[in-house]
Scaffold this active site. Structure first.
Site, PDB file in Angstrom:
ATOM      1  N   LYS A   1      24.416  26.790 -40.444  1.00  0.00           N
ATOM      2  CA  LYS A   1      24.337  27.420 -41.762  1.00  0.00           C
ATOM      3  C   LYS A   1      25.524  26.987 -42.609  1.00  0.00           C
ATOM      4  O   LYS A   1      26.677  27.340 -42.316  1.00  0.00           O
ATOM      5  CB  LYS A   1      24.381  28.947 -41.640  1.00  0.00           C
ATOM      6  CG  LYS A   1      24.112  29.609 -42.970  1.00  0.00           C
ATOM      7  CD  LYS A   1      24.533  31.060 -42.995  1.00  0.00           C
ATOM      8  CE  LYS A   1      25.837  31.271 -43.721  1.00  0.00           C
ATOM      9  NZ  LYS A   1      25.864  30.807 -45.109  1.00  0.00           N
TER      10      LYS A   1
ATOM     11  N   GLU B   1      37.360  29.522 -35.690  1.00  0.00           N
ATOM     12  CA  GLU B   1      38.425  28.824 -36.430  1.00  0.00           C
ATOM     13  C   GLU B   1      38.632  29.623 -37.703  1.00  0.00           C
ATOM     14  O   GLU B   1      37.781  29.603 -38.596  1.00  0.00           O
ATOM     15  CB  GLU B   1      37.980  27.400 -36.786  1.00  0.00           C
ATOM     16  CG  GLU B   1      37.623  26.539 -35.598  1.00  0.00           C
ATOM     17  CD  GLU B   1      38.835  26.069 -34.820  1.00  0.00           C
ATOM     18  OE1 GLU B   1      39.966  26.318 -35.264  1.00  0.00           O
ATOM     19  OE2 GLU B   1      38.640  25.464 -33.758  1.00  0.00           O
TER      20      GLU B   1
ATOM     21  N   CYS C   1      42.464  25.866 -44.784  1.00  0.00           N
ATOM     22  CA  CYS C   1      42.857  26.899 -43.821  1.00  0.00           C
ATOM     23  C   CYS C   1      44.281  26.697 -43.341  1.00  0.00           C
ATOM     24  O   CYS C   1      45.002  27.646 -43.093  1.00  0.00           O
ATOM     25  CB  CYS C   1      41.905  26.901 -42.639  1.00  0.00           C
ATOM     26  SG  CYS C   1      41.712  25.259 -41.939  1.00  0.00           S
TER      27      CYS C   1
ATOM     28  N   GLU D   1      46.567  35.362 -46.743  1.00  0.00           N
ATOM     29  CA  GLU D   1      46.069  34.022 -47.088  1.00  0.00           C
ATOM     30  C   GLU D   1      45.482  34.070 -48.496  1.00  0.00           C
ATOM     31  O   GLU D   1      44.509  34.793 -48.745  1.00  0.00           O
ATOM     32  CB  GLU D   1      44.983  33.632 -46.086  1.00  0.00           C
ATOM     33  CG  GLU D   1      44.431  32.254 -46.316  1.00  0.00           C
ATOM     34  CD  GLU D   1      43.299  31.911 -45.357  1.00  0.00           C
ATOM     35  OE1 GLU D   1      42.436  32.772 -45.114  1.00  0.00           O
ATOM     36  OE2 GLU D   1      43.272  30.768 -44.870  1.00  0.00           O
TER      37      GLU D   1
HETATM   38  P1  NAD Z   1      33.800  33.345 -44.996  1.00  0.00           P
HETATM   39  O1  NAD Z   1      34.296  33.922 -43.725  1.00  0.00           O
HETATM   40  O2  NAD Z   1      33.538  34.266 -46.114  1.00  0.00           O
HETATM   41  O3  NAD Z   1      32.455  32.539 -44.750  1.00  0.00           O
HETATM   42  C1  NAD Z   1      32.363  31.511 -43.819  1.00  0.00           C
HETATM   43  C2  NAD Z   1      30.903  31.321 -43.444  1.00  0.00           C
HETATM   44  O4  NAD Z   1      30.441  32.480 -42.753  1.00  0.00           O
HETATM   45  C3  NAD Z   1      29.971  31.152 -44.622  1.00  0.00           C
HETATM   46  O5  NAD Z   1      28.949  30.254 -44.266  1.00  0.00           O
HETATM   47  C4  NAD Z   1      29.405  32.541 -44.815  1.00  0.00           C
HETATM   48  O6  NAD Z   1      28.163  32.529 -45.432  1.00  0.00           O
HETATM   49  C5  NAD Z   1      29.295  33.026 -43.378  1.00  0.00           C
HETATM   50  N1  NAD Z   1      29.362  34.476 -43.187  1.00  0.00           N
HETATM   51  C6  NAD Z   1      29.997  35.396 -43.963  1.00  0.00           C
HETATM   52  N2  NAD Z   1      29.833  36.632 -43.452  1.00  0.00           N
HETATM   53  C7  NAD Z   1      29.115  36.485 -42.309  1.00  0.00           C
HETATM   54  C8  NAD Z   1      28.645  37.396 -41.314  1.00  0.00           C
HETATM   55  N3  NAD Z   1      28.909  38.697 -41.380  1.00  0.00           N
HETATM   56  N4  NAD Z   1      27.955  36.899 -40.279  1.00  0.00           N
HETATM   57  C9  NAD Z   1      27.713  35.588 -40.175  1.00  0.00           C
HETATM   58  N5  NAD Z   1      28.111  34.688 -41.090  1.00  0.00           N
HETATM   59  C10 NAD Z   1      28.815  35.121 -42.139  1.00  0.00           C
HETATM   60  O7  NAD Z   1      34.860  32.225 -45.374  1.00  0.00           O
HETATM   61  P2  NAD Z   1      34.863  31.276 -46.634  1.00  0.00           P
HETATM   62  O8  NAD Z   1      35.343  32.073 -47.787  1.00  0.00           O
HETATM   63  O9  NAD Z   1      33.596  30.530 -46.735  1.00  0.00           O
HETATM   64  O10 NAD Z   1      35.980  30.235 -46.174  1.00  0.00           O
HETATM   65  C11 NAD Z   1      37.312  30.471 -46.321  1.00  0.00           C
HETATM   66  C12 NAD Z   1      37.935  30.895 -44.996  1.00  0.00           C
HETATM   67  O11 NAD Z   1      37.660  29.934 -43.982  1.00  0.00           O
HETATM   68  C13 NAD Z   1      39.428  30.961 -45.085  1.00  0.00           C
HETATM   69  O12 NAD Z   1      39.894  32.115 -44.469  1.00  0.00           O
HETATM   70  C14 NAD Z   1      39.878  29.730 -44.318  1.00  0.00           C
HETATM   71  O13 NAD Z   1      41.176  29.829 -43.808  1.00  0.00           O
HETATM   72  C15 NAD Z   1      38.842  29.619 -43.273  1.00  0.00           C
HETATM   73  N6  NAD Z   1      38.779  28.267 -42.728  1.00  0.00           N
HETATM   74  C16 NAD Z   1      39.257  28.041 -41.468  1.00  0.00           C
HETATM   75  C17 NAD Z   1      39.265  26.762 -40.943  1.00  0.00           C
HETATM   76  C18 NAD Z   1      39.795  26.497 -39.549  1.00  0.00           C
HETATM   77  O14 NAD Z   1      39.494  25.449 -39.003  1.00  0.00           O
HETATM   78  N7  NAD Z   1      40.554  27.377 -38.970  1.00  0.00           N
HETATM   79  C19 NAD Z   1      38.747  25.714 -41.689  1.00  0.00           C
HETATM   80  C20 NAD Z   1      38.262  25.986 -42.962  1.00  0.00           C
HETATM   81  C21 NAD Z   1      38.273  27.269 -43.470  1.00  0.00           C
END
Ligand code: NAD
Length: 826
Positions: free
Chosen positions: A191, A266, A300, A397
């Site tokens: 997804k 992650e 991230c 963050e």
């Molecule tokens: P998010 O957690 O809001 O969403 C990430 C993904 O999860 C999206 O596809 C979203 O639709 C889905 N999602 C959201 N709620 C969900 C749920 N309850 N159940 C299942 N899926 C769900 O994050 P974002 O705003 O898209 O991305 C930013 C975050 O991602 C930041 O915190 C960043 O640090 C982190 N990030 C981490 C890494 C890493 O490798 N550690 C890499 C990139 C981004």
């Protein structure tokens, strides 16, 4: 006007990349369907979502809004495909992966432009970084598909994998997920993030082009609440791989607790960027630009906390301001632009909110004098000084182009500040003194440390976090283990399928079936098991009452009374009381955690020393073999010969981990850069563990030995039913030079004590070998500070068997890989 004046005042001309081919591709395909079983299908809901170009706020494409019915269909397709893909030879999988890499290169410019349009990041980044790394990931993992059978013997794919990715590196995150999963023989349902689906959909087209078998890769676009949650909860998904925010990661940990689904997370970060006073400040300035203004800070591992040694702070901040003034922000498709747009209005608002809070909390904000474009979602590079370490902007963050800076005086203070958040994803260390940099790097809690560089990524070097930045690694050999499991597990579990209630034990039918070694002398067992009578060996059988030996707790190298003042009976299989142990409580656990923390110097000691102590423990156990064997008989009713075998197996296991202590060392990677990456296997820290009921001594030793061999300190809740083998070890430890606090033992009610351990914010990992319910409870409670967990879901393993009871799996659970990037050359 001289040449210098012209140079200083010269304006950049526009250097736009054409959007036409990408817009044409969108036009031909939209509205986009869902990609299931290599077919484009309309969403069951009939609904579509708008994808916006964040650089101008205008609609870009219509993408399908999947729901749980579509998730069911995609998972079913992936399941059907797994039947053959999981058995497809590695070489065949490698050919497909290689083809995908080639096709990504063939479509590289289209992918780069699509990514810029959809996400708002600059074409310079998508063209020169994102897309080349995507191709590299598939090439690299084509190699692992080829080598899987020889390099990961005894492992098999996990099955159907649900993968959920964020919007900040849409195609790169897809590659990090799909490449290792598919290389290892899994099938996937992925997804993409709500705002950034387009490159994933182009990727689906590539999947069709290369003829990857139907159902191996399925892509579902849509809302988190409809697709993400359904995927996480789907009973036929064997693993969830998630990248995103810590809060969502925590909710996924809770939702999957006890389900047996493998999980890698992650999550977010607040990474330190540490500058010592001997650093080359001009290089540092360029490093900061990369650390926090690359991808508008929506990274991230962004170096969002600048920690500068006090004597160079003013000079660095002035240089930074000059550089910020020269950054160019604007149309992401302009090749001469440094910063593009923020992904969405919601994200922009959140950045604005946190920046306002920083100002309110008293920090000084500085932004360049130029104005942002008014169309689209832009935010200027922002620098905060005079920041106090406890304020919101220093801890939370922001996920935007906002840098907070603080100062330190000594290296120790730098490390303390660097570690002063709940995260542990990455860090940069800047110093011309390599001794200092390499001394500091291992002390910072982070999965990646970049020395005199930042934001370096490569498929060969695993990426991932500690603490609330999640667990698991992506990339490198370590990343492969997220997508495989030991082949014996499935075989063993199908044998045990009929045994439903809790962990099987040597007394249970299920395990007896697999372990002829335990079926020994039935006569002795039948007549009350008392093969041992006091004085057996010495011949001293006089009617003296035995000297009472009531074990206490073992905390900080001392035997201490339980805080509760209560004891609990230990009974034999005939329910006769054979002894008492202390009834541990919350206070005992807390004392043990404190002791384990105080012993953290254990990890810094030499591996040779740890090996010596493990050998010494084995030596002292051997001296008392008879006593330990009799204790096993007394607790379990098993024949004496079996018990001796268990003690000998425990001694052999101690030898194994003494051997491994100075050999499980890590690797050196050679990514495409001038330099090396040191992949160091580091101790996790403080591990809480519940050791199994079956094999009271061997189970205990099999878990404690690898953990301490790798430098962890432990709090052990020994078998509730048969704790006396563990408590008998006190004296072995005391005579083996084991430093105080490395092993702490709290006896009592297993699940209640584990709950306290799993809730404890200062415990870094939980291992649990007990019941299915207890496993669930540990996974649930561990979501608090995102502890790494290793639980058995109530399934027994054959601890006598060296494949199941020892080896690399145990070492891997005892360590986490830190990748230290060391570029070189003048
Ligand atoms: P998010 O957690 O809001 O969403 C990430 C993904 O999860 C999206 O596809 C979203 O639709 C889905 N999602 C959201 N709620 C969900 C749920 N309850 N159940 C299942 N899926 C769900 O994050 P974002 O705003 O898209 O991305 C930013 C975050 O991602 C930041 O915190 C960043 O640090 C982190 N990030 C981490 C890494 C890493 O490798 N550690 C890499 C990139 C981004």
């Amino acid at each position: 006007m001289n040449v210098m004046d012209i140079f200083e005042t010269m304006e950049y001309g526009p250097a736009p990349e054409s959007a036409t081919p990408a817009l044409q591709w969108i036009k031909e395909h939209q509205p986009f369907g869902l990609f299931i079983n290599n077919q484009w299908v309309a969403p069951t809901s009939g609904q579509y979502l708008e994808s916006i170009n964040p650089a101008n706020g205008k609609p870009l494409a219509q993408v399908a809004a999947a729901n749980s019915a579509d998730v069911d269909a995609a998972v079913a397709a992936a399941r059907a495909a797994f039947e053959s893909w999981g058995k497809t030879p590695g070489h065949v999988r490698a050919r497909y992966m290689y083809a995908i890499a080639r096709h990504i290169q063939k479509h590289s410019r289209l992918l780069a432009v699509l990514e810029s349009l959809d996400n708002g990041k600059t074409i310079r980044e998508t063209r020169d970084l994102d897309i080349p790394l995507v191709a590299r990931h598939f090439y690299y993992h084509a190699g692992w598909a080829q080598l899987m059978s020889s390099e990961l013997p005894g492992y098999e794919p996990v099955g159907v994998v649900g993968q959920i990715i964020p919007w900040n590196f849409p195609l790169l995150m897809l590659a990090w997920k799909i490449a290792p999963a598919v290389a290892m023989g899994n099938t996937v349902v992925l997804k993409p993030a709500r705002y950034t689906s387009l490159t994933a959909l182009k990727f689906a087209e590539i999947v069709q082009e290369v003829g990857l078998p139907a159902g191996v890769v399925n892509i579902l676009t849509g809302e988190a609440s409809q697709v993400g949650e359904a995927l996480v909860r789907h009973p036929d998904v064997n693993k969830i791989a998630f990248t995103g925010s810590t809060d969502v990661g925590r909710s996924i940990r809770r939702a999957t607790a006890g389900s047996g689904k493998k999980l890698s997370l992650e999550l977010g970060g607040k990474s330190p960027f540490v500058v010592f006073d001997d650093a080359d400040l001009d290089s540092v300035v360029e490093g900061v630009v990369d650390a926090i203004w690359f991808n508008q800070g929506q990274v991230c591992c962004a170096g969002s906390r600048l920690l500068v040694q006090e004597d160079v702070a003013d000079s660095l901040i002035s240089k930074l301001r000059v550089r910020m003034e020269k950054l160019r922000l604007g149309d992401p498709l302009d090749k001469a632009v440094d910063m593009g747009a923020i992904v969405s209005p919601g994200q922009l608002k959140e950045i604005q909110r946190l920046v306002a809070q920083g100002v309110e909390e008293g920090a000084d904000m500085w932004q360049p004098s130029w104005a942002c474009p008014t169309e689209g979602y832009f935010f200027p590079p922002t620098l905060f000084t005079n920041v106090s370490p406890a304020t919101t902007i220093a801890q939370v963050e922001i996920f935007g182009p906002v840098l907070v800076s603080m100062t330190f005086r000594t290296p120790a203070e730098a490390v303390a500040l660097a570690n002063n958040t709940r995260y542990g994803l990455a860090a940069s260390v800047w110093s011309e003194n390599i001794n200092l940099a390499l001394d500091v790097a291992p002390k910072i809690k982070a999965g990646s440390v970049w020395i005199n560089c930042t934001n370096m990524f490569d498929a060969s070097s695993g990426f991932g976090g500690d603490r609330e930045s999640g667990f698991g690694r992506e990339g490198g050999k370590e990343g492969l283990y997220e997508y495989v499991r030991p082949a014996w597990e499935a075989q063993e579990r199908s044998k045990q399928a009929s045994s439903t209630n809790g962990a099987a034990t040597p007394g249970d039918k299920a395990l007896h079936g697999t372990q002829p070694v335990l079926s020994g002398d039935d006569d002795e067992q039948a007549n009350g098991h008392n093969v041992w009578r006091a004085g057996d060996e010495s011949g001293f059988t006089a009617a003296l009452p035995p000297i009472d030996r009531t074990p206490k707790m073992f905390i900080k190298g001392k035997q201490v009374r339980p805080d509760s003042g209560y004891s609990r009976d230990v009974v034999d299989p005939q329910q006769r009381v054979i002894g008492q142990v202390g009834e541990g409580n919350r206070k005992d656990v807390r004392n043990a955690v404190e002791a384990a923390h105080a012993a953290s110097g254990w990890a810094a000691g030499t591996t040779h020393n740890r090996a010596q102590i493990l050998y010494y423990i084995a030596e002292n156990l051997e001296v008392r073999e008879n006593e330990f064997a009799r204790r096993i008989v007394q607790q379990t009713g098993r024949p004496l010969a079996d018990a001796h075998e268990e003690v000998q197996a425990a001694i052999s296991r101690l030898f194994s981990y003494a051997a491994w202590a100075d050999k499980y060392e890590g690797a050196i990677h050679r990514p495409p850069l001038r330099g090396v990456v040191l992949a160091m296997n580091e101790a996790i820290g403080v591990i809480g563990m519940a050791t199994p009921d079956e094999y009271p001594l061997l189970g205990f030793v099999s878990l404690v030995a690898p953990a301490i061999a790798m430098g962890n300190t432990v709090i052990v809740i020994p078998s509730q039913r048969s704790p006396l083998s563990a408590t008998d070890c006190y004296q072995v430890f005391e005579t083996s030079d084991l430093p105080d606090g490395v092993v702490n033992i709290v006896t009592g009610e297993r699940d209640a004590l584990c709950q306290v351990l799993a809730d404890h914010e200062d415990v870094d990992a939980m291992w649990y070998f007990g019941s299915a319910d207890g496993s669930k409870q540990v996974e649930l409670a561990s979501a608090g500070n995102m502890k790494r967990t290793w639980v058995n879901y109530g399934h027994a393993r054959n601890w006598l068997d060296s494949e199941q009871g020892e080896g690399e799996e145990f070492l891997r659970e005892s360590t986490q890989v830190k990748n230290i990037w060391v570029p070189y050359g003048e």
